[in-house]
Design a protein around this motif. Structure first.
Motif, PDB file in Angstrom:
ATOM      1  N   ILE A 144       1.008  -1.437   0.122  1.00 46.28           N
ATOM      2  CA  ILE A 144       0.059  -0.242   0.088  1.00 46.28           C
ATOM      3  C   ILE A 144       1.193   1.535  -0.232  1.00 46.28           C
ATOM      4  N   PHE A 145       2.031   1.579   0.712  1.00 52.33           N
ATOM      5  CA  PHE A 145       2.566   2.586   0.461  1.00 52.33           C
ATOM      6  C   PHE A 145       3.780   2.563   0.418  1.00 52.33           C
ATOM      7  N   GLY A 146       4.520   0.978   0.685  1.00 52.12           N
ATOM      8  CA  GLY A 146       6.055   1.015  -0.398  1.00 52.12           C
ATOM      9  C   GLY A 146       6.525   1.666  -1.659  1.00 52.12           C
ATOM     10  N   SER A 147       5.736   1.784  -2.642  1.00 56.91           N
ATOM     11  CA  SER A 147       6.045   2.301  -4.283  1.00 56.91           C
ATOM     12  C   SER A 147       5.888   3.954  -3.988  1.00 56.91           C
ATOM     13  N   GLN A 148       5.244   4.374  -3.019  1.00 55.20           N
ATOM     14  CA  GLN A 148       4.338   5.913  -3.201  1.00 55.20           C
ATOM     15  C   GLN A 148       6.040   6.570  -2.215  1.00 55.20           C
ATOM     16  N   HIS A 149       6.006   5.943  -1.456  1.00 52.74           N
ATOM     17  CA  HIS A 149       7.211   6.366  -0.728  1.00 52.74           C
ATOM     18  C   HIS A 149       8.252   6.057  -1.836  1.00 52.74           C
ATOM     19  N   GLU A 150       9.205   5.244  -2.244  1.00 50.47           N
ATOM     20  CA  GLU A 150      10.036   5.285  -2.647  1.00 50.47           C
ATOM     21  C   GLU A 150       9.879   6.462  -3.670  1.00 50.47           C
ATOM     22  N   LYS A 151       8.747   5.991  -4.567  1.00 48.30           N
ATOM     23  CA  LYS A 151       9.085   7.701  -5.699  1.00 48.30           C
ATOM     24  C   LYS A 151       8.992   8.581  -5.239  1.00 48.30           C
ATOM     25  N   THR A 152       8.765   9.987  -3.746  1.00 47.27           N
ATOM     26  CA  THR A 152       9.477  10.716  -3.889  1.00 47.27           C
ATOM     27  C   THR A 152      10.331  10.854  -2.827  1.00 47.27           C
ATOM     28  N   LEU A 153      10.803   9.424  -2.456  1.00 45.28           N
ATOM     29  CA  LEU A 153      11.815   9.958  -1.442  1.00 45.28           C
ATOM     30  C   LEU A 153      13.020   9.279  -2.047  1.00 45.28           C
ATOM     31  N   PRO A 154      13.391   8.330  -3.323  1.00 43.08           N
ATOM     32  CA  PRO A 154      14.696   7.812  -4.000  1.00 43.08           C
ATOM     33  C   PRO A 154      15.837   8.019  -2.151  1.00 43.08           C
ATOM     34  N   GLY A 155      16.235   7.091  -1.884  1.00 40.88           N
ATOM     35  CA  GLY A 155      17.648   6.659  -1.493  1.00 40.88           C
ATOM     36  C   GLY A 155      17.654   7.321   0.078  1.00 40.88           C
ATOM     37  N   ARG A 156      16.865   8.024   0.475  1.00 44.14           N
ATOM     38  CA  ARG A 156      16.501   8.735   1.769  1.00 44.14           C
ATOM     39  C   ARG A 156      15.542   7.899   3.114  1.00 44.14           C
ATOM     40  N   PHE A 157      15.397   8.036   4.289  1.00 45.61           N
ATOM     41  CA  PHE A 157      14.896   7.447   4.679  1.00 45.61           C
ATOM     42  C   PHE A 157      13.273   7.717   4.954  1.00 45.61           C
ATOM     43  N   VAL A 158      12.557   6.704   4.890  1.00 41.36           N
ATOM     44  CA  VAL A 158      11.658   7.067   5.099  1.00 41.36           C
ATOM     45  C   VAL A 158      10.336   6.180   6.567  1.00 41.36           C
ATOM     46  N   ALA A 159      10.157   7.824   7.175  1.00 35.70           N
ATOM     47  CA  ALA A 159       8.860   6.888   8.178  1.00 35.70           C
ATOM     48  C   ALA A 159       8.047   6.094   8.110  1.00 35.70           C
ATOM     49  N   PRO A 160       7.683   4.787   8.870  1.00 40.38           N
ATOM     50  CA  PRO A 160       6.382   4.017   8.037  1.00 40.38           C
ATOM     51  C   PRO A 160       5.211   5.082   8.566  1.00 40.38           C
ATOM     52  N   PRO A 161       4.564   4.478   7.979  1.00 44.05           N
ATOM     53  CA  PRO A 161       3.008   5.122   7.497  1.00 44.05           C
ATOM     54  C   PRO A 161       2.110   4.781   9.382  1.00 44.05           C
ATOM     55  N   THR A 162       1.567   5.747   9.399  1.00 42.83           N
ATOM     56  CA  THR A 162       0.845   5.528  10.949  1.00 42.83           C
ATOM     57  C   THR A 162      -0.058   5.008  11.350  1.00 42.83           C
ATOM     58  N   PRO A 163      -0.555   4.757  12.729  1.00 40.05           N
ATOM     59  CA  PRO A 163      -1.558   4.256  12.720  1.00 40.05           C
ATOM     60  C   PRO A 163      -2.596   4.679  11.411  1.00 40.05           C
ATOM     61  N   LEU A 164      -2.844   6.163  12.681  1.00 36.86           N
ATOM     62  CA  LEU A 164      -4.319   6.662  10.947  1.00 36.86           C
ATOM     63  C   LEU A 164      -3.828   6.636   9.722  1.00 36.86           C
ATOM     64  N   GLU A 165      -2.646   6.789   8.459  1.00 37.52           N
ATOM     65  CA  GLU A 165      -2.431   6.560   7.564  1.00 37.52           C
ATOM     66  C   GLU A 165      -3.160   5.055   6.980  1.00 37.52           C
ATOM     67  N   ILE A 166      -2.654   3.969   8.123  1.00 36.75           N
ATOM     68  CA  ILE A 166      -2.787   2.755   7.843  1.00 36.75           C
ATOM     69  C   ILE A 166      -4.750   2.892   7.740  1.00 36.75           C
ATOM     70  N   LEU A 167      -5.018   3.175   8.863  1.00 34.83           N
ATOM     71  CA  LEU A 167      -6.669   3.248   9.368  1.00 34.83           C
ATOM     72  C   LEU A 167      -7.153   4.141   8.013  1.00 34.83           C
ATOM     73  N   GLU A 168      -6.782   4.753   7.344  1.00 35.72           N
ATOM     74  CA  GLU A 168      -7.607   5.264   5.843  1.00 35.72           C
ATOM     75  C   GLU A 168      -6.976   5.098   4.416  1.00 35.72           C
ATOM     76  N   ALA A 169      -5.533   4.655   4.667  1.00 34.45           N
ATOM     77  CA  ALA A 169      -6.544   3.624   3.206  1.00 34.45           C
ATOM     78  C   ALA A 169      -6.889   2.186   3.251  1.00 34.45           C
ATOM     79  N   ALA A 170      -7.137   1.506   3.984  1.00 38.23           N
ATOM     80  CA  ALA A 170      -7.342   0.941   4.924  1.00 38.23           C
ATOM     81  C   ALA A 170      -9.398   1.322   4.306  1.00 38.23           C
ATOM     82  N   HIS A 171     -10.275   1.997   5.201  1.00 39.35           N
ATOM     83  CA  HIS A 171     -11.223   2.301   4.273  1.00 39.35           C
ATOM     84  C   HIS A 171     -11.003   3.106   3.243  1.00 39.35           C
TER      85      HIS A 171
END
Length: 169
Positions: A4-31
């Motif tokens: 759900i989240f990996g590819s969108q973060h990789e495209k926006t921040l290649p080669g940089r540390f990306v914080a994992p999604p928050t519980p609210l972001e996961i809940l929003e994506a599932a909904h």
């Protein structure tokens, strides 16, 4: 979930540390997925993440489930519900119990008795002729979102109302 989240973060921040999604972001994506795919039904939800380096538990809870953190007080070994210790010598040896105490208990979200907050979807076509229209559901933004500090040896229990309604804390 990298699906759900990996590819969108990789495209926006290649080669940089990306914080994992928050519980609210996961809940929003599932909904969003449930609504876009028109999956009918409803549920309560509790999504929890644990950052082991920061010892931070973060959750998004919607409804009457939740999070319980039990902490050992005066335990010889964290993570042990009971320890044995000899007090004195010979036949006078005693077994000591370490105490588990509630360090944190999330609050339930209820509209009224037995009406918990719920995420859901119901096809409006089913209610075209109904004067009341389709049922209204809560949104991910209505979730209680909180972070709490944890300690080594804490016991974290994520459960539904099936436990909380039947076990006295």
């Amino acid at each position: 979930n990298h699906g759900i989240f990996g590819s969108q973060h990789e495209k926006t921040l290649p080669g940089r540390f990306v914080a994992p999604p928050t519980p609210l972001e996961i809940l929003e994506a599932a909904h969003e997925m449930v609504v876009s795919e028109k999956v009918e039904g409803s549920c309560t939800a509790c999504v929890v993440t644990l950052d082991q380096h920061l010892r931070q538990l973060t959750y998004a809870n919607l409804g009457d489930g939740g999070v319980l953190v039990l902490r050992h007080i005066d335990a010889a070994v964290s993570g042990s519900a009971m320890r044995s210790a000899s007090k004195g010598k010979g036949n006078g040896a005693k077994t000591c119990r370490s105490s588990l105490q509630v360090a944190f208990l999330s609050q339930q979200q209820l509209h009224s008795f037995n009406r918990p907050y719920q995420l859901g979807y119901d096809d409006p076509k089913h209610y075209a002729k109904s004067p009341s229209g389709p049922p209204t559901f809560d949104q991910p933004r209505d979730a209680n979102v909180t972070g709490i500090a944890t300690r080594p040896g804490d016991l974290v229990l994520v459960a539904t109302d099936g436990l909380y309604d039947n076990v006295e804390l």
